[in-house]
Motif scaffolding. Structure first.
Motif, PDB file in Angstrom:
ATOM      1  N   GLU A  41       0.833  -1.208   0.000  1.00 58.21           N
ATOM      2  CA  GLU A  41       0.000   0.000   0.000  1.00 58.21           C
ATOM      3  C   GLU A  41       0.867   1.257   0.000  1.00 58.21           C
ATOM      4  N   LYS A  43       3.849   1.555  -1.256  1.00 53.13           N
ATOM      5  CA  LYS A  43       4.428   1.700  -2.594  1.00 53.13           C
ATOM      6  C   LYS A  43       3.396   2.286  -3.553  1.00 53.13           C
ATOM      7  N   THR A  44       2.141   1.838  -3.434  1.00 52.26           N
ATOM      8  CA  THR A  44       1.074   2.348  -4.292  1.00 52.26           C
ATOM      9  C   THR A  44       0.824   3.826  -4.030  1.00 52.26           C
ATOM     10  N   THR A  48       1.426   6.862  -6.649  1.00 54.76           N
ATOM     11  CA  THR A  48       0.332   7.769  -7.008  1.00 54.76           C
ATOM     12  C   THR A  48       0.768   9.225  -6.853  1.00 54.76           C
TER      13      THR A  48
END
Length: 198
Positions: A41, A43-44, A48
């Motif tokens: 999460e 890394k996401t 973003t």
């Protein structure tokens, strides 16, 4: 004399009680940099935010290229200025100057808005992730009966740990609680000024 002896025994008793209370306190430490590096999460969320920043920078770069083109055109037009075309070219240069000035203001406004948009996105995405990690830390600390947990990560500047002589590293347990399996490069676990283990 008797009062002095009583005071001495009371003081010794208080010191002994404080030492027993401190001995019962369990301390642990973790490395939050390593925990966040192992979370998909995180890394996401980082990707973003980085993608938004790149998109905004590309828009600004495009405006800067337009600014440079118009500025160069105005410089070239300035070179054609003569007594014969002074009125016409003068008006064209004045209009170009105003257009360049307006574009410069738009670039500055776009930079300010881009910074705000990226900050807003970070403020939207990071707090829930930080709350999730915080809840996992609290759960592991309770399971292990720890009274205090210190963060030894570099990003925290070692501010939460002045001295470490042992303690229980719960980084792996918190990662397991979060379901994170990726391994990150180990970070330093001791501040530069900490005493070495004896």
């Amino acid at each position: 004399m008797r009062k002095l002896i009583n005071v001495f025994f009371v003081a010794a008793g208080l010191v002994f009680t404080a030492n027993v209370a401190n001995a019962q306190q369990k301390f642990g430490h973790l490395n939050s940099d390593e925990i966040f590096a192992s979370l998909p999460e995180a890394k996401t969320v980082s990707a973003t935010v980085e993608n938004l920043a790149k998109t905004k920078q590309a828009e600004i770069d495009k405006m800067i290229a337009e600014y440079q083109t118009k500025y160069k055109a105005a410089e070239d037009k300035q070179k054609t200025l003569s007594e014969a075309n002074k009125d016409v070219v003068g008006k064209e240069l004045q209009a170009a100057g105003q257009e360049i000035q307006d574009l410069g203001k738009r670039i500055e406004d776009a930079r300010t808005k881009a910074t705000k948009d990226v900050t807003d996105k970070q403020n939207e995405l990071f707090p829930p992730l930080q709350q999730k990690v915080g809840n996992a830390i609290a759960a592991v600390a309770k399971e292990k009966g720890l009274a205090y947990v210190f963060d030894t990560s570099i990003s925290q500047g070692f501010n939460s740990l002045v001295y470490s002589d042992g303690g229980e590293d719960i980084t792996a347990a918190v990662k397991a609680k979060l379901g994170a399996t990726a391994t990150a490069a180990p970070a330093a676990t001791k501040p530069a000024g900490a005493k070495p283990k004896q």
